[in-house]
Motif scaffolding. Structure first.
Motif, mmCIF file in Angstrom:
data_model
loop_
_atom_site.group_PDB
_atom_site.id
_atom_site.type_symbol
_atom_site.label_atom_id
_atom_site.label_comp_id
_atom_site.label_asym_id
_atom_site.label_seq_id
_atom_site.Cartn_x
_atom_site.Cartn_y
_atom_site.Cartn_z
ATOM 1 N N LEU A 1 0.839 -1.199 0.000
ATOM 2 C CA LEU A 1 0.000 0.000 0.000
ATOM 3 C C LEU A 1 0.874 1.250 0.000
ATOM 4 O O LEU A 1 2.055 1.185 0.336
ATOM 5 N N PRO A 2 0.324 2.402 -0.374
ATOM 6 C CA PRO A 2 1.120 3.631 -0.387
ATOM 7 C C PRO A 2 1.704 3.938 0.989
ATOM 8 O O PRO A 2 1.070 3.696 2.018
ATOM 9 N N ASP A 3 2.906 4.489 0.995
ATOM 10 C CA ASP A 3 3.565 4.864 2.247
ATOM 11 C C ASP A 3 2.938 6.150 2.786
ATOM 12 O O ASP A 3 2.321 6.916 2.044
ATOM 13 N N THR A 4 3.095 6.376 4.063
ATOM 14 C CA THR A 4 2.504 7.564 4.680
ATOM 15 C C THR A 4 3.238 7.904 5.962
ATOM 16 O O THR A 4 3.822 7.033 6.606
ATOM 17 N N LYS A 5 3.198 9.168 6.339
ATOM 18 C CA LYS A 5 3.745 9.597 7.624
ATOM 19 C C LYS A 5 2.654 9.648 8.689
ATOM 20 O O LYS A 5 2.940 9.803 9.867
ATOM 21 N N VAL A 6 1.414 9.520 8.258
ATOM 22 C CA VAL A 6 0.270 9.575 9.167
ATOM 23 C C VAL A 6 -0.315 8.173 9.303
ATOM 24 O O VAL A 6 -0.870 7.632 8.358
ATOM 25 N N GLY A 7 -0.163 7.569 10.468
ATOM 26 C CA GLY A 7 -0.693 6.230 10.682
ATOM 27 C C GLY A 7 0.091 5.141 9.981
ATOM 28 O O GLY A 7 -0.497 4.183 9.459
ATOM 29 N N THR A 8 1.398 5.246 9.992
ATOM 30 C CA THR A 8 2.255 4.291 9.283
ATOM 31 C C THR A 8 2.062 2.864 9.793
ATOM 32 O O THR A 8 2.127 2.598 10.998
ATOM 33 N N PHE A 9 1.841 1.949 8.859
ATOM 34 C CA PHE A 9 1.713 0.509 9.156
ATOM 35 C C PHE A 9 2.713 -0.195 8.252
ATOM 36 O O PHE A 9 2.447 -0.458 7.094
ATOM 37 N N THR A 10 3.887 -0.500 8.782
ATOM 38 C CA THR A 10 4.979 -1.051 7.981
ATOM 39 C C THR A 10 4.798 -2.543 7.715
ATOM 40 O O THR A 10 4.037 -3.229 8.412
ATOM 41 N N GLN A 11 5.539 -3.035 6.741
ATOM 42 C CA GLN A 11 5.518 -4.470 6.455
ATOM 43 C C GLN A 11 6.090 -5.253 7.634
ATOM 44 O O GLN A 11 5.627 -6.354 7.953
ATOM 45 N N THR A 12 7.086 -4.678 8.306
ATOM 46 C CA THR A 12 7.665 -5.330 9.481
ATOM 47 C C THR A 12 6.614 -5.518 10.569
ATOM 48 O O THR A 12 6.532 -6.573 11.211
ATOM 49 N N LEU A 13 5.786 -4.505 10.778
ATOM 50 C CA LEU A 13 4.718 -4.600 11.773
ATOM 51 C C LEU A 13 3.672 -5.622 11.335
ATOM 52 O O LEU A 13 3.167 -6.393 12.161
ATOM 53 N N TYR A 14 3.372 -5.644 10.056
ATOM 54 C CA TYR A 14 2.419 -6.618 9.522
ATOM 55 C C TYR A 14 2.924 -8.039 9.756
ATOM 56 O O TYR A 14 2.169 -8.921 10.199
ATOM 57 N N ASP A 15 4.196 -8.260 9.484
ATOM 58 C CA ASP A 15 4.784 -9.587 9.679
ATOM 59 C C ASP A 15 4.765 -9.993 11.150
ATOM 60 O O ASP A 15 4.507 -11.153 11.481
ATOM 61 N N GLU A 16 5.040 -9.035 12.025
ATOM 62 C CA GLU A 16 4.998 -9.331 13.460
ATOM 63 C C GLU A 16 3.582 -9.681 13.899
ATOM 64 O O GLU A 16 3.369 -10.604 14.686
ATOM 65 N N ALA A 17 2.611 -8.945 13.368
ATOM 66 C CA ALA A 17 1.216 -9.218 13.712
ATOM 67 C C ALA A 17 0.841 -10.653 13.358
ATOM 68 O O ALA A 17 0.205 -11.365 14.147
ATOM 69 N N LYS A 18 1.240 -11.082 12.177
ATOM 70 C CA LYS A 18 0.941 -12.445 11.744
ATOM 71 C C LYS A 18 1.665 -13.473 12.617
ATOM 72 O O LYS A 18 1.102 -14.501 13.003
#
Length: 340
Positions: A302-319
């Motif tokens: 998804l597009p990157d953002t400085k507001v409400g950033t949800f990184t791939q690293t965080l996504y991987d940790e969530a999983k």
């Protein structure tokens, strides 16, 4: 004819209608704005097993704590956090009281009205603006100004009050948890005093159940001898990242059994919740619906953002950690209450 009879009859009819509506709601099941699927089922299963007497995962009522980030989790945070919008809108009034600010940056840029220049303001610039517009005044005056702004301000996209941009599916989660004995708290990086002004009306969460970024106050007396508190430019708690579990410990005193977030700023709160004993629920919302709201990450491309950033690293940790990743696009039937 007994003139009291119509009133009694009307009251009885209303009570019957309310009871019938309640039965219909129960028959329909909880979380009506959620699509059936793993995310909805995970919430229902968690509530069922933690509130059913005799369940090995039963949680005593006093320990039923659920915490919610606000911006991007309970309501819209793009293109800019609402508390920043308030701060920027307050600059002209501030400049009237302090004319010297008209030639001082970053206030000069804000007063220019140049949106491109305003968008380029740095974090230190924004912190200066927030400090100037959130402090140096009595708490009651600040609350009155925020209430006034909330009543008149409109989101630039939907042209609606910010309090109408609360996510209906999350409202249902709040109501569902409370109906099952959970106490719901907001744990936000936004200003604590700012959120407390509208939290009860918007979410059903009273001000004493809001934990946010907090500044110091100073006790004093007015000319009439009455005591009051003044907001000072001294930070007590930065309620982001590790500050969230620290704030939870400081102001709630119990580890949550459920926590809800949407960005890197919520990571430690979700970790802290999930690490507790017994049944725990950590849920993180992925904004992937550009049509009905916004799409941003940069997780899952998804597009990157400085507001409400949800990184791939965080996504991987969530999983990896077993958090529930909610897709706004796939898991929600509707986003806002005003949608048809």
């Amino acid at each position: 004819m007994n003139r009291v009879f119509p009133h009694r009859f009307y009251s009885a009819a209303l009570a019957t209608l309310a009871a019938f509506t309640c039965v219909l709601a129960q028959a329909a099941g909880p979380l009506e704005s959620w699509n059936d699927g793993p995310s909805k089922q995970a919430i229902v299963d968690f509530v069922t097993k933690t509130t059913t007497a005799g369940s090995p995962d039963f949680v005593p009522p006093a320990e039923r704590i659920a915490t919610f980030d606000q911006d991007g989790t309970l309501w819209v945070e793009h293109p800019m956090y609402s508390f920043l919008m308030y701060a920027l809108d307050r600059v002209p009034e501030l400049a009237k009281a302090k004319p010297e600010l008209k030639n001082v940056e970053p206030f000069k840029t804000v007063l220019s009205g140049n949106r491109k220049a305003i968008a380029k303001l740095t974090l230190p610039d924004l912190e200066k603006i927030i400090a100037a517009t959130f402090t140096g005044m009595p708490v009651d005056d600040f609350n009155a100004e925020v209430s006034k702004w909330m009543a008149s301000a409109r989101d630039p996209r939907w042209k609606r009050p910010y309090t109408e941009l609360v996510y209906q599916p999350m409202q249902e989660v709040l109501q569902y948890l409370r109906a099952n004995g959970y106490k719901t708290y907001i744990v936000t990086g936004g200003g604590q005093d700012f959120v407390r002004v509208y939290s009860e009306a918007a979410y059903g969460i009273p001000p004493e159940q809001v934990v946010g970024t907090a500044g110091a106050t100073k006790y004093g007396y007015g000319k009439d001898g009455k005591p009051f508190l003044t907001k000072e430019a001294k930070l007590l708690l930065n309620d982001n990242d590790a500050g969230k579990p620290e704030g939870i410990h400081l102001m709630i005193g119990r580890r949550p059994h459920a926590a809800f977030g949407n960005s890197t700023g919520d990571k430690q709160m979700l970790e802290y919740t999930k690490a507790g004993d017994g049944a725990r629920l950590s849920l993180i919302l992925l904004h992937d619906d550009a049509k009905r709201e916004y799409a941003y990450g940069p997780a899952t491309g998804l597009p990157d953002t400085k507001v409400g950033t949800f990184t791939q690293t965080l996504y991987d940790e969530a999983k990896k950690q077993g958090w529930i990743v909610v897709s706004m696009k796939d898991d929600w039937k509707r986003v806002f209450a005003f949608e048809e």
